[in-house]
Design an enzyme around this catalytic site. Sequence first.
Site, PDB file in Angstrom:
ATOM      1  N   ILE A 137       0.874  -1.163   0.000  1.00  0.00           N
ATOM      2  CA  ILE A 137       0.000   0.000   0.000  1.00  0.00           C
ATOM      3  C   ILE A 137       0.916   1.219   0.000  1.00  0.00           C
ATOM      4  O   ILE A 137       1.723   1.391   0.918  1.00  0.00           O
ATOM      5  CB  ILE A 137      -0.915   0.019   1.233  1.00  0.00           C
ATOM      6  CG1 ILE A 137      -1.775  -1.251   1.280  1.00  0.00           C
ATOM      7  CG2 ILE A 137      -1.817   1.260   1.219  1.00  0.00           C
ATOM      8  CD1 ILE A 137      -2.596  -1.389   2.546  1.00  0.00           C
ATOM      9  N   CYS A 161     -13.301   4.742  -4.208  1.00  0.00           N
ATOM     10  CA  CYS A 161     -12.569   3.778  -5.027  1.00  0.00           C
ATOM     11  C   CYS A 161     -13.641   3.010  -5.808  1.00  0.00           C
ATOM     12  O   CYS A 161     -14.556   3.641  -6.336  1.00  0.00           O
ATOM     13  CB  CYS A 161     -11.683   2.875  -4.171  1.00  0.00           C
ATOM     14  SG  CYS A 161     -12.506   2.089  -2.775  1.00  0.00           S
TER      15      CYS A 161
END
Length: 221
Positions: A137, A161
Amino acid sequence: MKLEVAARKRSQSQDGEQQQSDKTVGVHGIGLWSRPRLVAAPEAAVAGGDAMAPPLNFAMVDDGIFRSGFPDAANFRFLLSLNLRSIVYLCPEPYPEENARFLEQNGIELHQFGIEGSKSGLTVPETLLLHEPFVYIPEETIREALKVILDVRNQPVLIHCKRGKHRTGCVVGCLRKLQKWCLSSVFDEYLHFAAAKARSTDQRFMELFDASSLMHLTATQ
């Protein structure tokens, strides 16, 4: 004399109620997580059979900050009701032409921070059976997204998202650390949206995220 005693008792009772109310407030006056604050469609629109549909997993994060999954055309009228200035999009894929046109027509600025979705991120139950692989990430990308989100010139802002669970959950979780939420409350909010799809890699990232370099952004919030 009796009137004075009664007035004093009422005052003491009110003070006690105020003190009890204050106990429910978190660090620095920020309330602890309970449930997302949903923004309902105007009653007039609902009564007229013209209800506005929010995107998947939509909720208010804070004043001027919202979260959701990917909005489609059916959600455009609802988005207009939020008077958005910006959208923070957390996927690497190009923004759909229809959505981009909607933003352009309504003066909404798009900020894209492409974070790859990972099918290899194991859910929490799966980690009980297997050694979980590390899922990358990008911390710096999260930091840059938070700078945009916390800039009042970009608010009201919508973070999204695809489904509003993992990437959006990580960004909001890191925002909560900036707001000095306790870790258990950060995880509770993440799990509310991710549910059975929760990933321990996401939770580990939020736990280890160093918010100290961004604290100055919340000084005037």
